[in-house]
Design a protein around this motif. Structure first.
Motif, mmCIF file in Angstrom:
data_model
loop_
_atom_site.group_PDB
_atom_site.id
_atom_site.type_symbol
_atom_site.label_atom_id
_atom_site.label_comp_id
_atom_site.label_asym_id
_atom_site.label_seq_id
_atom_site.Cartn_x
_atom_site.Cartn_y
_atom_site.Cartn_z
ATOM 1 N N ASN A 73 14.686 -3.348 -0.993
ATOM 2 C CA ASN A 73 13.858 -2.542 -0.578
ATOM 3 C C ASN A 73 12.635 -2.856 0.568
ATOM 4 O OD1 ASN A 73 14.964 -0.640 -2.440
ATOM 5 N ND2 ASN A 73 13.582 -1.085 -3.976
ATOM 6 N N VAL A 74 12.151 -2.139 1.320
ATOM 7 C CA VAL A 74 11.048 -2.354 2.190
ATOM 8 C C VAL A 74 9.888 -1.505 1.943
ATOM 9 C CG1 VAL A 74 10.508 -2.348 4.770
ATOM 10 C CG2 VAL A 74 12.894 -3.143 3.922
ATOM 11 N N GLU A 75 8.774 -2.247 1.892
ATOM 12 C CA GLU A 75 7.548 -1.454 1.912
ATOM 13 C C GLU A 75 6.557 -1.688 3.329
ATOM 14 O OE1 GLU A 75 4.080 0.657 -0.030
ATOM 15 O OE2 GLU A 75 6.442 0.468 0.007
ATOM 16 N N ILE A 76 5.987 -0.279 3.511
ATOM 17 C CA ILE A 76 5.068 -0.639 4.880
ATOM 18 C C ILE A 76 3.860 -0.249 4.880
ATOM 19 C CG2 ILE A 76 5.151 0.505 7.055
ATOM 20 C CD1 ILE A 76 7.999 1.039 7.105
ATOM 21 N N HIS A 77 2.884 -0.871 5.357
ATOM 22 C CA HIS A 77 1.577 -0.840 5.338
ATOM 23 C C HIS A 77 1.089 -1.142 6.601
ATOM 24 C CE1 HIS A 77 1.784 -1.577 0.540
ATOM 25 N NE2 HIS A 77 1.392 -0.359 0.714
ATOM 26 N N VAL A 78 -0.305 -0.430 6.830
ATOM 27 C CA VAL A 78 -0.967 -0.967 8.111
ATOM 28 C C VAL A 78 -1.432 -2.059 7.920
ATOM 29 C CG1 VAL A 78 -3.182 -0.274 9.567
ATOM 30 C CG2 VAL A 78 -1.791 1.635 8.606
ATOM 31 N N LYS A 79 -2.121 -2.627 6.873
ATOM 32 C CA LYS A 79 -2.734 -4.048 6.526
ATOM 33 C C LYS A 79 -1.888 -4.437 5.445
ATOM 34 C CE LYS A 79 -6.992 -2.806 6.040
ATOM 35 N NZ LYS A 79 -8.428 -2.869 5.974
ATOM 36 N N SER A 80 -1.628 -5.701 5.470
ATOM 37 C CA SER A 80 -1.008 -6.511 4.199
ATOM 38 C C SER A 80 -1.733 -6.483 2.817
ATOM 39 C CB SER A 80 -0.497 -8.125 4.507
ATOM 40 O OG SER A 80 -1.539 -8.549 4.853
ATOM 41 N N SER A 81 -3.054 -6.265 2.991
ATOM 42 C CA SER A 81 -3.889 -6.259 1.979
ATOM 43 C C SER A 81 -3.708 -4.973 1.182
ATOM 44 C CB SER A 81 -5.424 -6.695 2.368
ATOM 45 O OG SER A 81 -5.901 -5.658 3.299
ATOM 46 N N ASP A 82 -3.175 -3.757 1.929
ATOM 47 C CA ASP A 82 -3.130 -2.594 1.121
ATOM 48 C C ASP A 82 -2.065 -2.580 0.050
ATOM 49 O OD1 ASP A 82 -4.777 -1.304 3.008
ATOM 50 O OD2 ASP A 82 -3.151 -0.660 4.324
ATOM 51 N N TRP A 83 -1.318 -3.604 0.090
ATOM 52 C CA TRP A 83 -0.384 -4.142 -1.160
ATOM 53 C C TRP A 83 -1.185 -4.143 -2.586
ATOM 54 C CZ3 TRP A 83 4.960 -4.474 -1.782
ATOM 55 C CH2 TRP A 83 5.176 -5.246 -3.119
ATOM 56 N N TYR A 84 -2.115 -4.864 -2.341
ATOM 57 C CA TYR A 84 -3.167 -4.947 -3.462
ATOM 58 C C TYR A 84 -4.023 -3.780 -3.858
ATOM 59 C CZ TYR A 84 -1.582 -9.856 -3.287
ATOM 60 O OH TYR A 84 -0.667 -10.903 -3.286
ATOM 61 N N ALA A 85 -4.577 -3.224 -2.741
ATOM 62 C CA ALA A 85 -5.208 -1.852 -2.802
ATOM 63 C C ALA A 85 -4.613 -0.737 -3.524
ATOM 64 C CB ALA A 85 -5.799 -1.534 -1.324
ATOM 65 N N HIS A 86 -3.161 -0.663 -3.230
ATOM 66 C CA HIS A 86 -2.376 0.098 -3.967
ATOM 67 C C HIS A 86 -2.022 -0.262 -5.288
ATOM 68 C CE1 HIS A 86 -1.547 1.851 0.345
ATOM 69 N NE2 HIS A 86 -2.749 2.181 -0.129
ATOM 70 N N GLN A 87 -2.340 -1.554 -5.733
ATOM 71 C CA GLN A 87 -1.814 -2.097 -6.898
ATOM 72 C C GLN A 87 -0.257 -2.224 -7.106
ATOM 73 O OE1 GLN A 87 -4.069 0.367 -9.941
ATOM 74 N NE2 GLN A 87 -5.654 -0.989 -9.746
ATOM 75 N N HIS A 88 0.346 -2.488 -6.164
ATOM 76 C CA HIS A 88 2.015 -2.793 -6.113
ATOM 77 C C HIS A 88 2.095 -3.951 -6.688
ATOM 78 C CE1 HIS A 88 2.219 0.804 -3.627
ATOM 79 N NE2 HIS A 88 2.448 0.137 -2.518
ATOM 80 N N ASP A 89 1.323 -4.894 -6.658
ATOM 81 C CA ASP A 89 1.643 -6.162 -7.460
ATOM 82 C C ASP A 89 1.510 -6.012 -9.031
ATOM 83 O OD1 ASP A 89 -1.408 -5.557 -7.012
ATOM 84 O OD2 ASP A 89 -1.873 -7.351 -8.142
ATOM 85 N N MET A 90 1.089 -4.769 -9.418
ATOM 86 C CA MET A 90 1.364 -4.653 -10.798
ATOM 87 C C MET A 90 2.312 -3.585 -11.270
ATOM 88 S SD MET A 90 -1.196 -6.631 -11.774
ATOM 89 C CE MET A 90 -1.451 -5.882 -13.387
ATOM 90 N N ASP A 91 3.166 -3.196 -10.181
ATOM 91 C CA ASP A 91 3.963 -2.109 -10.400
ATOM 92 C C ASP A 91 5.392 -2.637 -10.362
ATOM 93 O OD1 ASP A 91 5.812 0.306 -10.241
ATOM 94 O OD2 ASP A 91 4.257 1.251 -9.098
ATOM 95 N N SER A 92 6.133 -2.330 -11.512
ATOM 96 C CA SER A 92 7.554 -3.219 -11.444
ATOM 97 C C SER A 92 8.476 -2.350 -10.427
ATOM 98 C CB SER A 92 8.068 -3.126 -12.882
ATOM 99 O OG SER A 92 8.237 -1.782 -13.205
ATOM 100 N N ASN A 93 8.340 -1.316 -10.061
ATOM 101 C CA ASN A 93 8.972 -0.502 -8.976
ATOM 102 C C ASN A 93 9.128 -1.493 -7.734
ATOM 103 O OD1 ASN A 93 9.809 1.897 -10.518
ATOM 104 N ND2 ASN A 93 7.625 2.598 -10.194
ATOM 105 N N TYR A 94 8.206 -2.129 -7.620
ATOM 106 C CA TYR A 94 8.291 -3.243 -6.265
ATOM 107 C C TYR A 94 8.722 -4.239 -6.441
ATOM 108 C CZ TYR A 94 5.357 0.909 -4.721
ATOM 109 O OH TYR A 94 4.868 2.175 -4.150
ATOM 110 N N ASP A 95 9.288 -4.665 -7.340
ATOM 111 C CA ASP A 95 9.581 -6.026 -7.607
ATOM 112 C C ASP A 95 10.925 -6.196 -6.691
ATOM 113 O OD1 ASP A 95 8.000 -6.549 -9.717
ATOM 114 O OD2 ASP A 95 9.143 -6.040 -11.422
ATOM 115 N N ASN A 96 11.522 -5.347 -6.385
ATOM 116 C CA ASN A 96 12.832 -5.373 -5.259
ATOM 117 C C ASN A 96 12.426 -5.419 -3.955
ATOM 118 O OD1 ASN A 96 15.309 -6.385 -5.080
ATOM 119 N ND2 ASN A 96 16.170 -4.327 -5.115
#
Length: 440
Positions: A73-96
């Motif tokens: 999968n591909v995830e898109i953000h304006v800033k890379s830090s949005d990954w942490y702002a949206h808590q994707h690092d804690m969500d298993s849906n984003y492991d792939n």
């Protein structure tokens, strides 16, 4: 490497995630000769499938990074830090997630297992003309009606007409969602759903919710049993709607109707609690709830096969014939109980029937036929194209921009366009915005 324009200014003032989605989805970057922020070669084999629900933005992408094939999968953000702002690092849906696509990398991003996710920084690869056109589109003055109003008249007319037809059916799909919800409540009783929707639309804007609550509360089996007797059906509708609550009225018909309602309420064990009382405030007398409920009662008394006749509808004139009804005699000389008015037949007007066609009948035909697995798109288009365009502030403003609505399909499509796309700044999902962005 392509050089972007506006650099930091564009990013801080104008960059939005929807543009990045648009660029990735439409392949507006070189498919080959890309590299990640770590200077690893990147080749896009498949962009993936755009996901509009929760989870990563694009599913099932295929990439080659430094010669190694990746699928995920591909995830898109304006800033890379949005990954942490949206808590994707804690969500298993984003492991792939195999690639993080951003405008600017302001931090390194890791998965839950602490593996670094490759990042593609789009500001190094986006063609300048896209940024220029995007800036022009979204940098309109705040007092403009819609973002593209200065360029709307330049869009290819055929392309725009095809888009409007698609928007009309998108609007029908949205109306189908309400029908399907009511159908679930009614345990797949299509006739009851028609009754509820007719009631809602007989209430027009002011009393739509009140009439909707009335339709949901009254068991349609009672309507079936009373449809041969207009006075009894009127009594139940008026009583449940709270229009027989006046204790001081000496009007003969009021007294008879109230007595009849009490009898039928006890006979059928009708529950009254959840019905909202309709309003007379700021309504023309022809739209008073007394008049509209009497018309509806007469409709069901004179059209015992109403649902079947509506579903089989093929011509506008057939609808005019079906809905050629008026009120009971009492309501031809009254608008409220006890107060005589000049005699008037109080028939449903063609303009009112047109509203019923637009908001109830055609959505019902569309939804029921879809439920049966039949495509009636051409029949619906033929009918709606014969109805006059609605006249309201939004339609008039589009007319001033060169969009001349000659029928109801166009006006319904314009309302869908304005409410669902223009006011939500979904320009990149619109044919107009897409054309302007491409400079076509």
């Amino acid at each position: 490497m392509l050089q972007p324009i506006f650099s930091g200014f564009f990013y801080f003032r104008c960059m939005r995630e929807d543009l990045l989605h648009y660029i990735w989805k439409n392949g507006k970057i070189p498919i080959a000769n890309l590299y990640t922020s770590r200077q690893k070669t990147l080749q896009i084999i498949s962009l993936g499938i755009h996901n509009h629900d929760a989870g990563p933005d694009f599913f099932h992408a295929k990439l080659e990074i430094n010669g190694q094939l990746w699928a995920g999968n591909v995830e898109i953000h304006v800033k890379s830090s949005d990954w942490y702002a949206h808590q994707h690092d804690m969500d298993s849906n984003y492991d792939n997630v195999i690639l993080h696509v951003v405008w600017e990398e302001d931090t390194v991003v890791y998965r839950k297992n602490k593996q670094e996710i490759p990042t593609l920084e789009l500001r190094n690869f986006i063609p300048g003309y896209i940024l220029t056109n995007y800036y022009k589109l979204f940098n309109s003055s705040k007092d403009t009606f819609i973002n593209c109003e200065r360029e709307l008249d330049s869009i290819d007319k055929f392309k725009f007409s095809v888009w409007l037809e698609r928007l009309y059916f998108e609007r029908l799909e949205e109306k189908s969602n309400e029908i399907n919800r009511l159908l679930a409540e009614a345990k797949n009783d299509w006739e009851k759903v028609l009754f509820i929707l007719l009631l809602k639309n007989f209430g027009l804007k002011l009393n739509s919710e009140a009439f909707l609550s009335l339709g949901r509360t009254l068991e349609f089996g009672i309507v079936r049993r009373l449809s041969h007797n207009v006075f009894q059906l009127e009594s139940v509708l008026f009583g449940l709607a709270g229009l027989l609550d006046n204790e001081s009225s000496k009007d003969k018909v009021f007294t008879q109707m109230k007595k009849e309602y009490f009898y039928l309420r006890d006979k059928f064990r009708i529950k009254e609690g959840s019905v909202q009382k309709p309003s007379f405030f700021r309504l023309r007398p022809a739209n008073f709830p007394t008049i509209r409920l009497s018309q509806l009662a007469n409709l069901y008394a004179r059209q015992p096969q109403l649902f079947g006749n509506i579903i089989a509808l093929k011509e506008v004139d057939q609808a005019y014939k079906i809905f050629s009804i008026s009120t009971s005699k009492y309501w031809q000389k009254h608008y409220v109980f006890g107060k005589i008015s000049p005699k008037r037949e109080n028939k449903l007007t063609k303009s009112f029937i047109n509203l019923l066609l637009i908001n109830t009948i055609l959505p019902m035909i569309f939804c029921y036929s879809k439920w049966q697995g039949r495509d009636v798109s051409s029949r619906i288009i033929m009918i709606v194209n014969k109805l006059k365009s609605e006249d309201n502030k939004i339609i008039r403003k589009f007319n001033n921009l060169g969009v001349n609505c000659s029928n109801a399909m166009c006006s319904q499509a314009i309302l869908q366009l304005y409410n669902t796309y223009c006011t939500q700044n979904r320009c990149l999902e619109c044919v107009v915005g897409d054309s302007l962005l491409k400079g076509k």
